[in-house]
Structures are given as structure tokens and as C-alpha cells.
Design an enzyme around this catalytic site. Structure first.
Site, PDB file in Angstrom:
ATOM      1  N   ASP A 195       0.793  -1.243   0.000  1.00  0.00           N
ATOM      2  CA  ASP A 195       0.000   0.000   0.000  1.00  0.00           C
ATOM      3  C   ASP A 195       0.822   1.288   0.000  1.00  0.00           C
ATOM      4  O   ASP A 195       0.511   2.237   0.742  1.00  0.00           O
ATOM      5  CB  ASP A 195      -0.952   0.006   1.204  1.00  0.00           C
ATOM      6  CG  ASP A 195      -1.939  -1.155   1.182  1.00  0.00           C
ATOM      7  OD1 ASP A 195      -1.911  -1.956   0.237  1.00  0.00           O
ATOM      8  OD2 ASP A 195      -2.733  -1.254   2.122  1.00  0.00           O
ATOM      9  N   LYS A 237      -6.919  -4.764  -3.436  1.00  0.00           N
ATOM     10  CA  LYS A 237      -7.701  -5.276  -2.310  1.00  0.00           C
ATOM     11  C   LYS A 237      -8.699  -4.225  -1.843  1.00  0.00           C
ATOM     12  O   LYS A 237      -8.553  -3.045  -2.143  1.00  0.00           O
ATOM     13  CB  LYS A 237      -6.786  -5.711  -1.164  1.00  0.00           C
ATOM     14  CG  LYS A 237      -5.929  -4.607  -0.572  1.00  0.00           C
ATOM     15  CD  LYS A 237      -4.927  -5.176   0.428  1.00  0.00           C
ATOM     16  CE  LYS A 237      -4.045  -4.125   1.062  1.00  0.00           C
ATOM     17  NZ  LYS A 237      -4.729  -3.179   1.937  1.00  0.00           N
ATOM     18  N   CYS A 248      -1.785  -2.625   7.738  1.00  0.00           N
ATOM     19  CA  CYS A 248      -1.709  -3.524   6.577  1.00  0.00           C
ATOM     20  C   CYS A 248      -0.400  -4.305   6.490  1.00  0.00           C
ATOM     21  O   CYS A 248      -0.394  -5.447   6.042  1.00  0.00           O
ATOM     22  CB  CYS A 248      -1.982  -2.738   5.303  1.00  0.00           C
ATOM     23  SG  CYS A 248      -3.665  -2.043   5.306  1.00  0.00           S
TER      24      CYS A 248
END
Length: 195
Positions: free
Chosen positions: A9, A103, A145
Site C-alpha cells: 500500500d 484489495k 496492513c
């Protein structure tokens, strides 16, 4: 047996100035690029995940719509598919990435394992196909994450390292707690240079 890097990310909305920007995010983007350029033979494959949320709904309660976000399970709108905030940070050289994973399409998603590749395979299918047994994890955010992705990689019976100089977290205390949790679970928590 193959070795992979997971870049988690590293997106505009998670770096300074973004909707959920963390301090040090831009430096992580640049650091990952520098690390990969300096170590071109280190990994058999490089994966990168991105939150890729829907614009027209609350993504399974992930976006706070009726109340202020609690910054634990509900968040301000971020990384909406097709927006500049969802794009990789410009300091991350995307030519070094082999497999892209999206995602959070309509649902909350923290781990890279909750996404799918551009050819619609699950991450686990791809790891098995490539015979990946070892995974290094870098990116944003350490306490969310990155943590979830490292734990899932461990749960998928891979040997896992988190490279501490190539991650950035939401808060110092929760990031330190996440790294301690990962160590206790069996993840190697080390700097990219191995120290």
C-alpha cells in the site's frame, strides 16, 4: 524455492498529504525503490498491493459515512479506485514490480492476501504457482496492513521478514506494538541491511 518481496500500500493517500497520510511514507516509497535497484537479484518476484475501494458505497462499513471515523475499523474515504489517491506514490518505481494486487473492492481489507492479482488469481495461488517459500514485507502502515500481511504470510507457512527501515506506521506506539507482536509470532523483524 523462491523468495518474494511484498510492497504494501505505498499509495498517495497513505503518504504525506494524502487522506490517511503517515509520516515517513514518501521516504519509504523512495527507500523501497533504492533498495530494489541496489539488490536486483534479491527477489524472484516483487508483489505490490493497493487499496482499491469502491466510490459508490461504504466498502462494507470501512468508510465512515454516518459518524466520525474511529480510526480503528472505520476511516475517512481513501484510495478510491481510479483516483490519484489510489495510485502508487511517484517515488516508488513501478517498473520494478512484477505482480500487482488490488484489495478492498467493496469490503474492508488490510492484508495483501485479501486481494487479487491483475489476472484474477488469489495471492496464495500465485505464491504456490511460483513456489515462494520466503517473503519480505515492506510498506505502509506498519500497525495495520503491513502487520496483517506479515501475519497472513506466516499463516500461509512462509518464512517472513519485515524490513523495519522500509515501513512507516500510523503511530509510534501501535507500530512498536505491531513489530513486537510479529516477533512473538515468529516473524524476523530486521533492517533491510540485515542488522
Amino acid at each position: 524455492m523462491a523468495r518474494a518481496l511484498f510492497i504494501i500500500d505505498v499509495q498517495n493517500d497513505f503518504t504525506e498529504g494524502g487522506a490517511l497520510g503517515v509520516d515517513g511514507g514518501a521516504a519509504v516509497a523512495a527507500g523501497i525503490t533504492e533498495y530494489l535497484r541496489a539488490n536486483p537479484k534479491e527477489y524472484d518476484e516483487v508483489f505490490a498491493s493497493r487499496d482499491w475501494h469502491d466510490a459508490d458505497n461504504d466498502n462494507g462499513g470501512h468508510f465512515a459515512t454516518d459518524a466520525a471515523p474511529d480510526f480503528v475499523t472505520t476511516w475517512p474515504s481513501h484510495c478510491v479506485a481510479g483516483t490519484p489517491g489510489a495510485e502508487y506514490h511517484p517515488a516508488l518505481d513501478t517498473s520494478l514490480i512484477g505482480i500487482h494486487v488490488r484489495k478492498g473492492q467493496g469490503v474492508p481489507a488490510y492484508s495483501i492476501f485479501e486481494g487479487t492479482t491483475d489476472d484474477a488469481e488469489s495471492l496464495l495461488q500465485k505464491l504456490d504457482k511460483l513456489e515462494v517459500t520466503e517473503v519480505d514485507v515492506v510498506g505502509i502502515a506498519t500497525d495495520y496492513c503491513v502487520r496483517a500481511s506479515a501475519l497472513d504470510a506466516l499463516g500461509a507457512h512462509r518464512r517472513v521478514r519485515v524490513l523495519t527501515d522500509l515501513v512507516a506506521g500510523v503511530a509510534a506506539a501501535s507500530s512498536a506494538a505491531a513489530l513486537d507482536e510479529l516477533k512473538d509470532a515468529g516473524v524476523d523483524v530486521v533492517a533491510a541491511n540485515g542488522e
